[in-house]
Every structure is written in structure tokens, then in C-alpha cells.
Design a protein around this motif. Sequence first.
Motif, short mmCIF file in Angstrom:
data_model
loop_
_atom_site.label_atom_id
_atom_site.label_comp_id
_atom_site.label_asym_id
_atom_site.label_seq_id
_atom_site.Cartn_x
_atom_site.Cartn_y
_atom_site.Cartn_z
N GLU A 225 61.62 7.31 30.49
CA GLU A 225 62.32 6.59 29.44
C GLU A 225 61.35 5.95 28.44
OE1 GLU A 225 65.52 6.60 28.90
OE2 GLU A 225 65.98 7.77 30.70
N GLU A 226 60.22 5.45 28.93
CA GLU A 226 59.33 4.65 28.08
C GLU A 226 58.24 5.45 27.38
OE1 GLU A 226 57.78 1.49 30.47
OE2 GLU A 226 59.70 0.42 30.56
N LYS A 227 57.74 6.51 28.02
CA LYS A 227 56.59 7.23 27.46
C LYS A 227 56.96 8.34 26.49
CE LYS A 227 53.31 6.34 31.23
NZ LYS A 227 52.38 6.96 32.21
N ASN A 228 58.13 8.91 26.65
CA ASN A 228 58.51 10.00 25.76
C ASN A 228 58.79 9.48 24.36
OD1 ASN A 228 58.22 12.04 27.64
ND2 ASN A 228 60.35 11.92 28.33
N LEU A 229 58.44 10.30 23.36
CA LEU A 229 58.48 9.85 21.97
C LEU A 229 59.65 10.45 21.20
CD1 LEU A 229 54.65 10.30 21.27
CD2 LEU A 229 55.85 8.23 22.03
N VAL A 230 60.62 10.98 21.91
CA VAL A 230 61.79 11.57 21.27
C VAL A 230 63.01 11.28 22.12
CG1 VAL A 230 61.38 13.79 22.43
CG2 VAL A 230 62.72 13.74 20.32
N SER A 231 64.14 11.05 21.46
CA SER A 231 65.36 10.73 22.19
C SER A 231 65.96 11.98 22.83
CB SER A 231 66.40 10.11 21.25
OG SER A 231 66.91 11.10 20.37
N LYS A 232 66.73 11.79 23.87
CA LYS A 232 67.34 12.93 24.57
C LYS A 232 68.38 13.62 23.70
CE LYS A 232 66.24 11.35 29.20
NZ LYS A 232 66.71 10.97 30.55
N GLY A 233 69.04 12.88 22.83
CA GLY A 233 69.98 13.49 21.91
C GLY A 233 69.28 14.45 20.95
N THR A 234 68.12 14.04 20.46
CA THR A 234 67.34 14.90 19.57
C THR A 234 66.87 16.15 20.31
OG1 THR A 234 66.58 13.00 18.27
CG2 THR A 234 65.27 15.02 18.12
N VAL A 235 66.49 15.98 21.57
CA VAL A 235 66.07 17.12 22.39
C VAL A 235 67.20 18.13 22.54
CG1 VAL A 235 65.41 17.83 24.72
CG2 VAL A 235 64.26 15.89 23.63
N VAL A 236 68.39 17.65 22.86
CA VAL A 236 69.54 18.54 23.04
C VAL A 236 69.83 19.31 21.75
CG1 VAL A 236 72.03 18.63 23.43
CG2 VAL A 236 70.58 17.21 24.90
N ARG A 237 69.82 18.62 20.62
CA ARG A 237 70.08 19.28 19.34
C ARG A 237 69.01 20.31 19.02
NH1 ARG A 237 71.71 13.95 18.11
NH2 ARG A 237 69.67 13.44 17.22
#
Length: 259
Positions: free
Chosen positions: A45-57
Motif C-alpha cells: 500500500e505504501e511503496k507502490n507509486l500508482v493506484s490500483k484503479g489506474t493499474v486496472v485501467r
Amino acid sequence: MEFEVSDQLLGTFVPIVVYWLYSGIYTVLGSSLEEYRLHSKKDEEEKNLVSKGTVVRGVILQQIIQAVVATILFKVAGDDGESAGEQKASIAALALQFLTAMVVLDTWQYFMHRYMHQNKFLYRHIHSLHHRLIVPYAYGALYNHPLEGLILDTCGGAISFIVSGMSPKASIFFFSFATMKTVDDHCGLWLPGNLFHVFFRNNTAYHDIHHQLHGSKYNFSQPFFVMCDRILGTYMPYTLGKRPEGGFEARPVQSSKDE
């Protein structure tokens, strides 16, 4: 009037369905099996630099492009059905086609992947999107810049399909298998009895090293073998240890590497 689903249609869409089903299983497992994770949920949750919604899209966009290219490829290759010879292809012939496709795909992806790290412009504007996932997770496996997805995955898959000479029916199984392997490499879980870990040195922990800062110049090979890394000097082995707070940790072995 019966509706018949062609092998070409299945070859286009089955791997996409497999991607979401298989990554969904890992997502459920990862939420409850902290003791088998390579990184904690907090780090994810803290280290990744992109949201999960953006990843799915981003993944859906890549899969749309993948489906369009696959449709065109099958049309160009011919869609009049398999010949009698193809229908009766031996297990040995199919195994050879699969192995050929695996080697071709690995070789293509190694050189394209490595070049996107070496070329500062391509890394900054294209490949760095994938490395925003410092802590990989299953359904982020195909999160890339659309151009990278087209070059590495879609074109690489098309070339392996053509060179191997596999039929559309065989491609359903090969690309579903390749999809599962790619998802597995990014799942972030080291589960006991995982057959991908048993049969492939290129696995979840191996690719996790590449996503770490100290491993970004190594372990470019994907998704099957490690031979290109070994031959061309970019192989970084790892040890698997326990994290103090629980779970596993892939640690690079740098005895033969320059810092």
C-alpha cells in the motif's frame, strides 16, 4: 442456427479471462496468507507509486490492444480451420511448438526489456510505468505503458506464434499458460507446492529481485527461463529468507556483482 465459437476467438479472449481469474485467486490468497508474502500488505500500500484503479485501467487498455492485434493476426494467418494434419498433431510436435514459442518469446522479451532499461528516454517515459509497482501484485502483471505492452507482450506473442507454427487451437493453451506464468511471477506470494516454482528458476522471487532497486539492472529474462540472463551477464541469484515480521523476503546474492 447454431453459434460456433472459433479457435481464433477463443485464442483471443481465453487468455484475458484466465488473467483475471488467476490473478483474482492470488488477490484473495494474498489478503489472508501474510506468512507467504514476499512483501507485507503495508509495503504494498505504501511503496507502490500508482493506484490500483489506474493499474486496472492500464491492464484493460493493454488487453484491448492485444485483442485487436490477435484478431488481425488470425485473419492474416487464415481462419479456414485446422487441416487434418494439424488436428492429429502428435504430443511431441505440440511440445516442440510450445518449447519453440517459449524460447522465442523469452529471447524477444529479454532484449526489448533490457533495452528499455538501458535507454534512458524509453525507461523514463515508457518502462518506468511498470516499475511504479515496487511491490508487485498479481493483477498488475500487465500494467505497462501501452507502447511497451504492444512491443514486448503483443508483438512478442505474435512472433512466437508465427515462428513456432502452432495452430490457433494450440495457441489457446500456450497463451493461457504464458498468462498464468506472468501473473505468477508478479503475485508476490511464495506458496508451498507451486509448480511454477518447482519447474522454473525464473519465478516469483527471481522477478521480485528485478523490481527491487538493487536488482533493476539484472534478471531481465521473462517469463520462462533464465538462460539469457546467464549467457549475457545479467543474472542475479537470490536467497529466500524470513522477514522478522513474518513472511518471506527475496535477497539478492551479489558476491559476483559490481555495485
